[in-house]
Design a protein around this motif. Structure first.
Motif, mmCIF file in Angstrom:
data_model
loop_
_atom_site.group_PDB
_atom_site.id
_atom_site.type_symbol
_atom_site.label_atom_id
_atom_site.label_comp_id
_atom_site.label_asym_id
_atom_site.label_seq_id
_atom_site.Cartn_x
_atom_site.Cartn_y
_atom_site.Cartn_z
ATOM 1 N N GLN A 41 36.141 38.129 42.524
ATOM 2 C CA GLN A 41 36.988 36.974 42.817
ATOM 3 C C GLN A 41 38.271 37.091 42.015
ATOM 4 N N GLN A 42 39.389 36.898 42.698
ATOM 5 C CA GLN A 42 40.702 36.859 42.058
ATOM 6 C C GLN A 42 41.443 35.669 42.642
ATOM 7 N N GLY A 43 41.704 34.689 41.785
ATOM 8 C CA GLY A 43 42.346 33.470 42.263
ATOM 9 C C GLY A 43 41.451 32.759 43.252
ATOM 10 N N ASP A 44 41.996 32.414 44.399
ATOM 11 C CA ASP A 44 41.242 31.692 45.423
ATOM 12 C C ASP A 44 40.494 32.622 46.383
ATOM 13 N N GLY A 45 40.667 33.921 46.215
ATOM 14 C CA GLY A 45 40.053 34.856 47.155
ATOM 15 C C GLY A 45 39.284 35.959 46.452
ATOM 16 N N PHE A 46 38.956 36.962 47.220
ATOM 17 C CA PHE A 46 38.193 38.098 46.722
ATOM 18 C C PHE A 46 38.959 39.382 46.997
ATOM 19 N N VAL A 47 38.745 40.390 46.141
ATOM 20 C CA VAL A 47 39.413 41.679 46.264
ATOM 21 C C VAL A 47 38.390 42.781 46.037
ATOM 22 N N ILE A 48 38.439 43.807 46.871
ATOM 23 C CA ILE A 48 37.642 45.004 46.614
ATOM 24 C C ILE A 48 38.384 45.773 45.535
ATOM 25 N N THR A 49 37.748 45.918 44.380
ATOM 26 C CA THR A 49 38.419 46.498 43.226
ATOM 27 C C THR A 49 38.046 47.954 42.958
ATOM 28 N N LYS A 50 36.856 48.373 43.383
ATOM 29 C CA LYS A 50 36.397 49.722 43.049
ATOM 30 C C LYS A 50 35.498 50.281 44.137
ATOM 31 N N SER A 51 35.488 51.606 44.199
ATOM 32 C CA SER A 51 34.470 52.335 44.938
ATOM 33 C C SER A 51 34.047 53.486 44.046
#
Length: 140
Positions: free
Chosen positions: A86-96
């Protein structure tokens, strides 16, 4: 070349549900929902599908790298772990994170790592991900 998939969703984001279907038929009204994405309900989710795509793409790219260098793998087995935060109000794919177990007769560790790093960097899924990509390997 184009590949297609379709998503159909009914209901709200948290309480609704959807189905994913791919033209190949591998996904055929496969369920997905908030619970399959953020909890552990049976079904799939976008991050799991990205992990499968990344593992498959990298592994095939490595097979081509090895073939080009004159090596034939006995087995390449890759697991991809995709992280969503979660980043702020949303979600981010950060890693693979790719973890590879390889059995490639006749190759030394340095040459294998060179080819594996090239596959990691150049597979099309790696190129499309806006995330940190890591790769660890074990060579039998």
């Amino acid at each position: 070349m184009n590949r297609k998939a379709r998503a159909v969703w009914q209901g709200t984001g948290k309480d609704g549900s959807g189905q994913l279907t791919s033209d190949s038929g591998v996904l055929s009204s496969t369920p997905y929902s908030f619970k399959t994405r953020f909890e552990n309900e049976k079904g799939t989710n976008p991050e799991e599908l990205i992990a499968a795509a990344h593992a498959g793409c990298f592994t095939m790219a490595l097979a081509f790298q090895l073939q080009g260098a004159g090596f034939t793998p006995t087995e390449l087995a890759t697991e991809a772990v995709v992280s969503i935060e979660q980043q702020g109000d949303g979600f981010v794919i950060t890693k693979s994170a790719l973890t590879l177990n390889a059995d490639v007769p006749g190759i030394d560790r340095a040459k294998f790592e060179e080819l594996a790093r090239a596959a990691e960097k150049n597979c099309p899924v790696s190129k499309v991900l806006n995330a940190e990509i890591s790769m660890n390997f074990t060579l039998a």
